[in-house]
Motif scaffolding. Structure first.
Motif, short mmCIF file in Angstrom:
data_model
loop_
_atom_site.label_atom_id
_atom_site.label_comp_id
_atom_site.label_asym_id
_atom_site.label_seq_id
_atom_site.Cartn_x
_atom_site.Cartn_y
_atom_site.Cartn_z
N HIS A 254 58.45 37.61 24.18
CA HIS A 254 58.05 38.43 25.26
C HIS A 254 58.56 39.59 25.73
N GLY A 255 57.38 40.69 25.92
CA GLY A 255 57.63 41.98 26.23
C GLY A 255 58.43 42.00 27.61
N ARG A 256 59.46 42.96 27.38
CA ARG A 256 60.54 43.11 28.55
C ARG A 256 59.72 43.66 29.77
N GLY A 257 58.65 44.62 29.47
CA GLY A 257 57.98 45.11 30.42
C GLY A 257 56.57 44.62 30.84
N ASP A 258 56.44 43.53 30.62
CA ASP A 258 55.34 42.77 30.73
C ASP A 258 54.98 42.48 32.26
N ARG A 259 53.88 43.26 32.75
CA ARG A 259 53.42 43.27 33.97
C ARG A 259 52.32 42.11 34.34
N TRP A 260 51.58 41.63 33.57
CA TRP A 260 50.54 40.43 33.68
C TRP A 260 51.18 39.23 33.82
N PRO B 110 55.21 38.06 33.86
CA PRO B 110 56.48 38.71 33.72
C PRO B 110 57.52 37.66 32.68
N ALA B 111 58.32 38.40 32.02
CA ALA B 111 59.07 37.60 31.09
C ALA B 111 60.13 36.72 31.71
N ALA B 112 60.29 36.76 33.03
CA ALA B 112 61.31 35.71 33.99
C ALA B 112 60.37 34.55 33.65
N LEU B 113 59.32 34.36 33.57
CA LEU B 113 58.55 33.03 33.52
C LEU B 113 58.95 32.30 32.36
N SER B 114 58.71 33.01 31.11
CA SER B 114 59.06 32.30 29.79
C SER B 114 60.61 32.03 29.86
N ALA B 115 61.54 33.07 30.43
CA ALA B 115 62.99 32.69 30.40
C ALA B 115 63.33 31.24 31.10
N ASP B 116 62.56 31.07 32.16
CA ASP B 116 62.79 29.76 33.04
C ASP B 116 62.22 28.83 32.04
N PHE B 117 61.01 28.75 31.66
CA PHE B 117 60.60 27.56 30.84
C PHE B 117 61.38 27.35 29.65
N ALA B 118 61.90 28.38 29.04
CA ALA B 118 62.91 27.99 27.74
C ALA B 118 64.08 27.28 28.25
N GLY C 77 58.17 46.64 25.59
CA GLY C 77 56.76 46.76 25.65
C GLY C 77 56.14 45.66 26.61
N GLY C 78 54.90 45.72 26.62
CA GLY C 78 53.91 44.94 27.57
C GLY C 78 53.35 43.58 27.08
N HIS C 79 51.96 43.46 27.75
CA HIS C 79 51.43 42.20 27.63
C HIS C 79 50.74 42.11 26.24
N GLY C 80 50.16 43.29 25.86
CA GLY C 80 49.36 43.17 24.76
C GLY C 80 49.57 43.27 23.62
N MET C 81 50.87 43.20 23.22
CA MET C 81 51.36 42.87 21.80
C MET C 81 50.92 44.23 20.99
N ILE C 82 50.88 45.45 21.70
CA ILE C 82 50.29 46.35 21.14
C ILE C 82 51.68 47.42 20.58
N ARG C 83 52.50 47.70 21.60
CA ARG C 83 53.63 48.33 21.39
C ARG C 83 54.54 47.77 20.34
#
Length: 228
Positions: free
Chosen positions: A147-153, A155-163, A180-186
């Motif tokens: 998960h990208g730490r800067g994901d604005r779409w 938030p990485a906190a969601l997958s942390a809770d799921f994990a 990086g963000g949500h698009g997996m580009i960076r």
């Protein structure tokens, strides 16, 4: 589109394992996914990278084309399409291992399907995992999350809770974060190689990458917050 569609890249000399790639979408839409949607373009690039890396190894790869672009609440259309795909892959390839890869909405869909027969690993990229998303079916399964730490779409906190919840339910979970963000580009190469390494290990074509293996063997927060 009346049913989903699979874009196939078959192994040239026979299939020993299958990887199914599932792109992102939106919360609610009954329109077909756009042909040039960034989520589709990015997932096709990941699929092609993994296919090329496994050349000659017997890995067949498939890109799922959903019926509609949205999850659509209780309908969970993307999950339904993943299950449809799994039925067809099992019918075509028999009892070979299946690895699921999904980004965003596709990540949610493959995590939902992670308990299906023959699924040996789930690779979820910036997965959209709302509070309360089910985890009990993942007991004993291998789940790798990036998960990208800067994901604005999403938030990485969601997958942390799921994990955390999935690990508590008995899944073998390794969760990593990346700049990086949500698009997996960076840092695209980090995303691509992470997927490659999870897929090849799940297919039995390569050993598990040391950092992923170490995270899978740990329990607790240390296993769920590794930075790449």
């Amino acid at each position: 589109m009346t049913e989903p569609r699979l874009e196939a890249r078959p192994a040239p000399a026979g299939t020993v394992a299958v990887a199914l790639f599932c792109h992102g979408g939106t919360a609610a839409s009954v329109e077909p996914p756009r042909e040039r949607a960034l989520s589709l373009v990015r997932m096709r690039a990941v699929e092609q990278f993994v296919s090329a890396a496994a050349a000659g190894g017997g890995l067949s790869t498939y890109l799922l084309r959903y019926r509609v672009a949205g999850w659509n609440g209780p309908a969970a259309d993307a999950h339904a399409d993943v299950r449809w795909s799994l039925d067809r892959l099992r019918a075509e390839h028999g009892t070979v291992p299946i690895i699921l890869v999904g980004h965003s909405m596709g990540g949610r869909a493959v995590l939902r399907a992670g308990g299906e027969p023959q699924v040996t690993a789930v690779c979820a990229l910036a997965p959209w995992t709302p509070s309360g998303e089910p985890v009990d079916h993942l007991r004993g399964r291998t789940v790798a999350i990036l998960h990208g730490r800067g994901d604005r779409w999403v938030p990485a906190a969601l997958s942390a809770d799921f994990a955390r919840r999935a690990q508590h339910a008995g899944a073998r979970v390794a969760r990593f974060t990346v700049a990086g963000g949500h698009g997996m580009i960076r840092r695209a190469h980090v995303w691509h190689t992470f997927v490659r390494d999870v897929v090849l290990a799940g297919a039995g074509l390569a050993p598990t990458r040391p950092d992923i293996a170490a995270a899978l063997q740990q329990a607790g927060a240390a296993a769920l917050a590794v930075e790449l």
